[in-house]
Design a protein around this motif. Structure first.
Motif, PDB file in Angstrom:
ATOM      1  N   GLY A   1       0.785  -1.226   0.000  1.00 63.29           N
ATOM      2  CA  GLY A   1       0.000   0.000   0.000  1.00 63.29           C
ATOM      3  C   GLY A   1       0.812   1.269   0.000  1.00 63.29           C
ATOM      4  N   VAL A   2       2.116   1.201   0.290  1.00 62.19           N
ATOM      5  CA  VAL A   2       2.959   2.395   0.274  1.00 62.19           C
ATOM      6  C   VAL A   2       3.193   2.830  -1.170  1.00 62.19           C
ATOM      7  CG1 VAL A   2       5.237   3.329   0.802  1.00 62.19           C
ATOM      8  CG2 VAL A   2       4.073   1.861   2.460  1.00 62.19           C
ATOM      9  N   ALA A   3       2.889   4.071  -1.495  1.00 64.35           N
ATOM     10  CA  ALA A   3       3.000   4.562  -2.867  1.00 64.35           C
ATOM     11  C   ALA A   3       4.020   5.682  -3.011  1.00 64.35           C
ATOM     12  CB  ALA A   3       1.638   5.051  -3.369  1.00 64.35           C
ATOM     13  N   ARG A   4       4.530   6.221  -1.873  1.00 65.09           N
ATOM     14  CA  ARG A   4       5.535   7.287  -1.975  1.00 65.09           C
ATOM     15  C   ARG A   4       6.312   7.384  -0.669  1.00 65.09           C
ATOM     16  NH1 ARG A   4       0.741   9.262  -2.335  1.00 65.09           N
ATOM     17  NH2 ARG A   4       0.996   9.695  -4.546  1.00 65.09           N
ATOM     18  N   LEU A   5       7.488   7.956  -0.798  1.00 65.72           N
ATOM     19  CA  LEU A   5       8.301   8.293   0.361  1.00 65.72           C
ATOM     20  C   LEU A   5       8.527   9.790   0.352  1.00 65.72           C
ATOM     21  CD1 LEU A   5      11.103   5.527   0.314  1.00 65.72           C
ATOM     22  CD2 LEU A   5       9.082   5.602   1.792  1.00 65.72           C
TER      23      LEU A   5
ATOM     24  N   GLY B   1      17.788  13.142   0.875  1.00 66.55           N
ATOM     25  CA  GLY B   1      16.741  14.140   0.873  1.00 66.55           C
ATOM     26  C   GLY B   1      16.662  14.957  -0.396  1.00 66.55           C
ATOM     27  N   ALA B   2      17.790  15.063  -1.136  1.00 68.72           N
ATOM     28  CA  ALA B   2      17.811  15.894  -2.338  1.00 68.72           C
ATOM     29  C   ALA B   2      16.895  15.375  -3.432  1.00 68.72           C
ATOM     30  CB  ALA B   2      19.246  15.976  -2.878  1.00 68.72           C
ATOM     31  N   VAL B   3      16.469  14.128  -3.351  1.00 69.29           N
ATOM     32  CA  VAL B   3      15.646  13.572  -4.425  1.00 69.29           C
ATOM     33  C   VAL B   3      14.192  13.974  -4.312  1.00 69.29           C
ATOM     34  CG1 VAL B   3      17.168  11.585  -4.649  1.00 69.29           C
ATOM     35  CG2 VAL B   3      15.132  11.410  -3.218  1.00 69.29           C
ATOM     36  N   GLY B   4      13.821  14.595  -3.204  1.00 70.13           N
ATOM     37  CA  GLY B   4      12.431  14.987  -3.031  1.00 70.13           C
ATOM     38  C   GLY B   4      11.539  13.785  -2.770  1.00 70.13           C
ATOM     39  N   THR B   5      10.272  13.921  -3.111  1.00 70.86           N
ATOM     40  CA  THR B   5       9.326  12.825  -2.918  1.00 70.86           C
ATOM     41  C   THR B   5       9.606  11.716  -3.928  1.00 70.86           C
ATOM     42  OG1 THR B   5       7.629  14.323  -2.080  1.00 70.86           O
ATOM     43  CG2 THR B   5       6.886  12.192  -2.922  1.00 70.86           C
ATOM     44  N   VAL B   6       9.612  10.483  -3.446  1.00 76.11           N
ATOM     45  CA  VAL B   6       9.856   9.319  -4.291  1.00 76.11           C
ATOM     46  C   VAL B   6       8.534   8.599  -4.520  1.00 76.11           C
ATOM     47  CG1 VAL B   6      11.054   7.119  -4.527  1.00 76.11           C
ATOM     48  CG2 VAL B   6      12.197   9.064  -3.411  1.00 76.11           C
ATOM     49  N   GLU B   7       8.141   8.469  -5.779  1.00 74.49           N
ATOM     50  CA  GLU B   7       6.942   7.699  -6.124  1.00 74.49           C
ATOM     51  C   GLU B   7       7.317   6.234  -6.293  1.00 74.49           C
ATOM     52  OE1 GLU B   7       4.034   9.643  -8.943  1.00 74.49           O
ATOM     53  OE2 GLU B   7       5.872  10.747  -9.405  1.00 74.49           O
ATOM     54  N   ILE B   8       6.443   5.369  -5.822  1.00 70.93           N
ATOM     55  CA  ILE B   8       6.725   3.934  -5.810  1.00 70.93           C
ATOM     56  C   ILE B   8       5.611   3.185  -6.523  1.00 70.93           C
ATOM     57  CG2 ILE B   8       7.086   1.901  -4.344  1.00 70.93           C
ATOM     58  CD1 ILE B   8       7.992   3.824  -2.119  1.00 70.93           C
ATOM     59  N   ALA B   9       5.977   2.337  -7.490  1.00 71.97           N
ATOM     60  CA  ALA B   9       5.036   1.399  -8.107  1.00 71.97           C
ATOM     61  C   ALA B   9       5.370   0.026  -7.543  1.00 71.97           C
ATOM     62  CB  ALA B   9       5.176   1.414  -9.625  1.00 71.97           C
ATOM     63  N   ALA B  10       4.479  -0.530  -6.738  1.00 74.54           N
ATOM     64  CA  ALA B  10       4.776  -1.770  -6.033  1.00 74.54           C
ATOM     65  C   ALA B  10       3.588  -2.713  -6.085  1.00 74.54           C
ATOM     66  CB  ALA B  10       5.147  -1.478  -4.580  1.00 74.54           C
ATOM     67  N   ASP B  11       3.869  -3.991  -5.859  1.00 73.62           N
ATOM     68  CA  ASP B  11       2.811  -4.992  -5.817  1.00 73.62           C
ATOM     69  C   ASP B  11       1.908  -4.699  -4.615  1.00 73.62           C
ATOM     70  OD1 ASP B  11       1.613  -7.666  -4.901  1.00 73.62           O
ATOM     71  OD2 ASP B  11       2.423  -8.173  -6.870  1.00 73.62           O
ATOM     72  N   PRO B  12       0.602  -4.616  -4.837  1.00 72.71           N
ATOM     73  CA  PRO B  12      -0.286  -4.241  -3.730  1.00 72.71           C
ATOM     74  C   PRO B  12      -0.349  -5.260  -2.605  1.00 72.71           C
ATOM     75  CG  PRO B  12      -1.553  -4.905  -5.659  1.00 72.71           C
ATOM     76  CD  PRO B  12      -0.127  -4.806  -6.097  1.00 72.71           C
ATOM     77  N   SER B  13      -0.009  -6.514  -2.888  1.00 74.31           N
ATOM     78  CA  SER B  13      -0.103  -7.537  -1.844  1.00 74.31           C
ATOM     79  C   SER B  13       1.228  -7.845  -1.184  1.00 74.31           C
ATOM     80  CB  SER B  13      -0.705  -8.818  -2.420  1.00 74.31           C
ATOM     81  OG  SER B  13       0.092  -9.317  -3.484  1.00 74.31           O
ATOM     82  N   THR B  14       2.319  -7.819  -1.947  1.00 73.39           N
ATOM     83  CA  THR B  14       3.624  -8.169  -1.383  1.00 73.39           C
ATOM     84  C   THR B  14       4.495  -6.966  -1.058  1.00 73.39           C
ATOM     85  OG1 THR B  14       4.737  -8.307  -3.540  1.00 73.39           O
ATOM     86  CG2 THR B  14       3.598 -10.297  -2.737  1.00 73.39           C
ATOM     87  N   GLY B  15       4.230  -5.835  -1.698  1.00 74.25           N
ATOM     88  CA  GLY B  15       5.088  -4.677  -1.537  1.00 74.25           C
ATOM     89  C   GLY B  15       6.338  -4.713  -2.381  1.00 74.25           C
ATOM     90  N   ASP B  16       6.511  -5.725  -3.239  1.00 77.76           N
ATOM     91  CA  ASP B  16       7.682  -5.780  -4.119  1.00 77.76           C
ATOM     92  C   ASP B  16       7.658  -4.569  -5.049  1.00 77.76           C
ATOM     93  OD1 ASP B  16       8.281  -8.145  -2.898  1.00 77.76           O
ATOM     94  OD2 ASP B  16       7.809  -9.421  -4.623  1.00 77.76           O
ATOM     95  N   VAL B  17       8.772  -3.860  -5.116  1.00 76.68           N
ATOM     96  CA  VAL B  17       8.843  -2.604  -5.849  1.00 76.68           C
ATOM     97  C   VAL B  17       9.195  -2.871  -7.309  1.00 76.68           C
ATOM     98  CG1 VAL B  17       9.966  -0.353  -6.006  1.00 76.68           C
ATOM     99  CG2 VAL B  17       9.505  -1.369  -3.768  1.00 76.68           C
ATOM    100  N   TYR B  18       8.325  -2.436  -8.210  1.00 80.32           N
ATOM    101  CA  TYR B  18       8.540  -2.643  -9.640  1.00 80.32           C
ATOM    102  C   TYR B  18       9.187  -1.438 -10.314  1.00 80.32           C
ATOM    103  CZ  TYR B  18       5.354  -6.571  -8.912  1.00 80.32           C
ATOM    104  OH  TYR B  18       4.761  -7.720  -8.458  1.00 80.32           O
ATOM    105  N   ALA B  19       8.961  -0.229  -9.787  1.00 82.98           N
ATOM    106  CA  ALA B  19       9.519   0.978 -10.409  1.00 82.98           C
ATOM    107  C   ALA B  19       9.541   2.102  -9.387  1.00 82.98           C
ATOM    108  CB  ALA B  19       8.706   1.386 -11.636  1.00 82.98           C
TER     109      ALA B  19
END
Length: 661
Positions: free
Chosen positions: A597-601, A609-627
């Motif tokens: 369920g985590v979609a951003r950091l 910190g210099a990268v700003g907000t990080v968007e996350i594309a992850a598997d909704p059930s396992t949390g495995d990060v795809y992009a």
């Protein structure tokens, strides 16, 4: 003198002259049938490097050369190999004659060659244990997607090497079928006789001034013909087997890496087809592209076929060295015939040295290997080595010969005049509607980019420079080819050679995939890839990270890494990539993982910190990060360049666009 008497005289002279070096080669003609036997004679010269193969005489004239290239030659590419001293042997052809097949068969010897103390050098259960170790210790630790480990059938031979060579050559012509080359090569102290099903690489000149057409023929997936003959049902079961299907896709990916390195147009896939032999049927694709490289350079860049080594290639060689107990000699090398052209160049025809019997110092050796993947069953791989060796061994009388191979007969056609126990043509196998549909259906899973003609229009990023960092997986050559189609001006640099100045100066840096554990700080390669990723993040300079580099990027951002419960080697998945579904090929043993369920950091949650907000594309059930994507960077776990990535080009364009923006 011509005719049967001349043919008999030539064969008898080759058998009788202890100093003559020669090669007999039977290749299928335009009709698909063998029509003649080519006889090449001349002196032998051993050389050190492929570049030393003497394609021109002292007078500068182009000449014909047949080269036996041993497996140890991979050292030219910086890869590991047991060094058994097997020479890179060249036959400098002084005479090239053609004998009608029926005349040659009439005079070649037929008396059986007795064998003694015959059997595999590694017992079945010991080989099965090796298979288990490779799956757990190599594939399970992210060292690669597939590996080929061989063992040898060995026996004593109390007969003249020349008589054995001529006898076995005739036996293979009579009892084996579907071979690309059937051959006997006799040189001082060494005999090689085989029926290779697979053309590794060919290069044939085009019209004047045009590049050569380069062809590769990856063959993988092995259907062992059942007792009593095959049926459409048994063949269909093979064609729908996940392990066999993915095995072929993985080797096509690996050979496309080679094609992308030697061909300006990257290579296009046609197929799949069936390759039927006496005891086995394989599946195959054809890859074609164009190149202006010297044929020796083409051969060097394609050493050696993943169907007999594994992928990624460099690590496969290291795995082979760890798990094979003895050197390979010529097994998995090539026999390369360089034929002069009118323009002074050479065409190349190079089959893989498999399904081959070697005779040295009175000892027969027939190597056979199985392709080990995450789904491999150890006992099944044991059986595969028996099946691959049996074609040659049956022909030469070492094991019982197979009955006339029975091709499938449709169970839906009870009035068929051909009973299931009788042979039918190879065309009938692929032309059966059910089989043809199963073969064709495989391409629905593959990337159109590699199946269709590739356009030449300028891409959306025309003129933008990109530096691709090779982390020892030549998927980077395919990735670079796709980036060029998007308009980028691409240069590939090995991880150990890319300087900080080059990394800093590049408009876009693409850090590539590679084998191994991304957490392994002791690895110089992993450490250097971490440095490169860190340099780009520190200044928000455009970065695209792929697979291993995606994991390294994730770790730098503070996202945890973990091994997968089951490696994703050659796995196709449809995943959500920032709001769009994408069908992507995965080759990973490790994954970045967040809570489901985590979609951003936020900046406060990352280590950079210099990268700003990080968007996350992850598997909704396992949390495995795809992009991932953030300020100046994007990353992807899958291989957008793989043939398994149907949506690869579109997704690649999206991620590059974000990184550059």
């Amino acid at each position: 003198m011509t005719g049967p008497a001349a043919t008999a005289d030539l064969i008898h002279r080759l058998a009788a002259d202890p100093d003559a070096s020669f090669a007999l080669i039977a290749r299928a003609g335009a009709s698909g049938a063998v029509e003649d036997v080519e006889v090449l004679t001349g002196p032998v010269l051993d050389v050190e490097l492929l570049a030393d193969i003497p394609l021109h005489g002292d007078d500068g004239a182009a000449r014909e050369v047949l080269a036996l290239v041993p497996y140890r030659q991979v050292r030219e590419r910086g890869f590991e190999a047991h060094d058994d001293g097997a020479p890179l042997r060249t036959l400098l052809v002084e005479a090239h004659e053609r004998l009608p097949l029926h005349e040659a068969m009439a005079v070649l010897p037929t008396d059986p060659i007795p064998l003694s103390a015959a059997g595999f050098d590694i017992p079945d259960e010991q080989y099965a244990q090796i298979v288990r170790r490779v799956i757990s210790d190599e594939i399970g630790r992210g060292e690669g997607a597939n590996f080929v480990i061989r063992r040898d059938y060995v026996a004593g031979v109390d007969a003249s090497p020349r008589a054995a060579a001529l006898t076995w050559f005739r036996a293979l012509l009579e009892h084996e079928r579907g071979a690309y080359w059937t051959f006997a090569i006799v040189t001082p102290g060494h005999v090689a006789v085989g029926a290779s099903p697979e053309a590794h690489v060919t290069a044939v000149a085009g019209a004047a001034g045009e590049p050569s057409t380069v062809t590769m023929n990856p063959i993988s997936g092995t259907f062992r013909h059942p007792a009593g003959g095959a049926t459409v049902d048994t063949l269909a079961t093979f064609l729908t087997d996940t392990k066999e299907t993915e095995e072929l896709f993985m080797v096509v990916d690996e050979e496309l890496k080679m094609m992308s390195a030697v061909c300006s147009d990257g290579g296009r896939i046609t197929g799949p087809h069936l390759k039927e032999m006496s005891r086995l049927t394989h599946t195959e694709y054809m890859l074609r592209g164009t190149s202006r490289l010297d044929p020796r350079d083409i051969l060097r860049e394609t050493m050696f076929a993943p169907t007999v080594t594994g992928s990624p290639m460099q690590n496969a060689c290291a795995v082979i060295r760890r798990h094979e107990l003895t050197p390979r000699g010529y097994y998995s090398g090539v026999a390369a015939l360089f034929t002069p052209r009118e323009d002074g160049g050479h065409d190349l025809d190079a089959p893989i040295l498999i399904r081959t019997a070697y005779l040295v110092d009175g000892r027969l050796r027939v190597p056979a290997g199985a392709t080990l993947v995450r789904h491999s069953d150890p006992q099944g791989e044991v059986s595969e080595t028996h099946g691959k060796a049996a074609g040659v061994l049956g022909a030469i009388g070492a094991v019982p010969r197979a009955a006339a191979a029975a091709a499938p007969v449709s169970a839906d056609d009870p009035d068929s005049p051909t009973p299931p126990t009788e042979s039918r043509t190879r065309a009938a196998l692929a032309d059966d509607p059910r089989i043809a549909e199963l073969l064709a259906s495989r391409n629905a899973r593959l990337a159109p980019f590699w199946l269709e003609p590739q356009g030449t229009d300028p891409g959306p990023f025309a003129g933008t420079g990109a530096l691709v960092i090779d982390a020892e997986d030549r998927f980077t050559t395919m990735l670079a080819h796709q980036l060029r189609h998007l308009g980028l001006e691409v240069r590939i640099a090995h991880w150990s050679e890319a300087t900080d100045a080059e990394v800093d100066a590049a408009r876009l840096v693409v850090t590539g995939p590679g084998p191994g554990d991304p957490r392994d700080a002791a690895s110089p390669r992993i450490s250097r890839m971490r440095e490169i990723v860190g340099r780009r993040l520190a200044t928000a300079a455009p970065l695209l990270a792929v697979c291993l580099s995606h994991q390294i990027l994730s770790d730098r951002l503070g996202i945890g890494l973990a091994p997968l419960a089951s490696p994703h080697q050659g796995l196709q998945k449809t995943v959500d990539v920032f709001g769009e579904p994408a069908s992507i090929g995965f080759y990973n043993t490790f994954t970045a993982r967040v809570l489901p369920g985590v979609a951003r950091l936020t900046p406060s949650e990352t280590r950079v910190g210099a990268v700003g907000t990080v968007e996350i594309a992850a598997d909704p059930s396992t949390g495995d990060v795809y992009a991932l994507r953030g300020r100046g960077f994007a990353s992807v776990q899958g291989h957008l360049e793989s043939i398994l990535s149907r949506d690869g080009m579109h997704t690649l364009e999206r991620l590059v666009d974000h990184a550059l923006a």
